[in-house]
Write an enzyme that holds these catalytic residues in place. Sequence first.
Site, PDB file in Angstrom:
ATOM      1  N   LYS A 252      -3.796  22.297  24.503  1.00 43.77           N
ATOM      2  CA  LYS A 252      -2.894  23.360  24.935  1.00 43.77           C
ATOM      3  C   LYS A 252      -3.408  24.023  26.212  1.00 43.77           C
ATOM      4  CE  LYS A 252      -0.497  27.415  23.030  1.00 43.77           C
ATOM      5  NZ  LYS A 252      -0.372  28.319  21.866  1.00 43.77           N
ATOM      6  N   SER A 253      -2.474  24.525  27.032  1.00 46.45           N
ATOM      7  CA  SER A 253      -2.775  25.261  28.266  1.00 46.45           C
ATOM      8  C   SER A 253      -3.502  24.410  29.302  1.00 46.45           C
ATOM      9  CB  SER A 253      -3.594  26.525  27.962  1.00 46.45           C
ATOM     10  OG  SER A 253      -2.908  27.359  27.055  1.00 46.45           O
ATOM     11  N   ARG A 254      -3.361  23.109  29.196  1.00 47.87           N
ATOM     12  CA  ARG A 254      -3.997  22.167  30.118  1.00 47.87           C
ATOM     13  C   ARG A 254      -5.525  22.216  30.045  1.00 47.87           C
ATOM     14  NH1 ARG A 254       0.483  20.657  29.784  1.00 47.87           N
ATOM     15  NH2 ARG A 254       1.846  19.886  31.444  1.00 47.87           N
ATOM     16  N   LEU A 255      -6.077  22.776  28.984  1.00 39.66           N
ATOM     17  CA  LEU A 255      -7.525  22.783  28.791  1.00 39.66           C
ATOM     18  C   LEU A 255      -7.913  21.576  27.945  1.00 39.66           C
ATOM     19  CD1 LEU A 255      -8.071  26.603  28.164  1.00 39.66           C
ATOM     20  CD2 LEU A 255      -8.280  25.319  30.309  1.00 39.66           C
TER      21      LEU A 255
ATOM     22  N   LYS B 211       4.978  19.599  29.198  1.00 36.58           N
ATOM     23  CA  LYS B 211       4.700  19.239  27.815  1.00 36.58           C
ATOM     24  C   LYS B 211       3.457  19.974  27.375  1.00 36.58           C
ATOM     25  CE  LYS B 211       3.294  15.377  24.826  1.00 36.58           C
ATOM     26  NZ  LYS B 211       4.119  15.768  23.672  1.00 36.58           N
TER      27      LYS B 211
END
Length: 211
Positions: free
Chosen positions: A188-191, A9
């Site tokens: 976003k981007s797991r950041l 996700k």
Amino acid sequence: MDDLAALRKSYERAELDESASAAEPWQQFSNWLNEAIAAEVPEPNAMTLATVNAEGRPSTRIVLIKGFDAQGVVWYTNYNSRKGRELAANPFAAVQFHWVELERVVRIEGRVDKVSEQESDAYYRSRPLDSRLGAWASPQSQVIGSRAVLVANAAKAAAQHGLSPPRPPHWGGYRLQPDRWEFWQGRKSRLHDRLSYRLVDGAWLRERLAP
């Protein structure tokens, strides 16, 4: 199981910046809880409560927050339940709110104490009659033979107490008095954004954590 490992996700709904967050963590929590209610998130008041027994074994369950302020977070339950017994042995706990639709998590840690008798009495009187009788009927966390036991206990409580059951002595509130809060906003981007509030010498220290 291969499909499970591939589930992904992307979190892109919002951000959490220090400059836009409240100086007091309970106020930041109030802001987010109000937004969750306004967004009609299913059961925004549901939180996972984690306790640890005397042997260090943790357990979790879902409970409903019934109040909060600068002093802490309040819920009500059976003092003889597993959570009640564990809090008697180790009076520290953690709670977590997960508002999936808003891509947000709030974590709170601290010491837990019972609320006053007056607070427990006032909340108990505000509950629907069936719920008040249910507090008498359920020997929470104990093994029972069947659902018929609960039905029979409820009928017995209704016959004994009628329309005005008193609060059971084994039932009441707890208040978690936080010394740590964390607010997580998916990015976003797991950041992801993670803001931590730690109580240091009576004041809240706000820090950003790596995701």
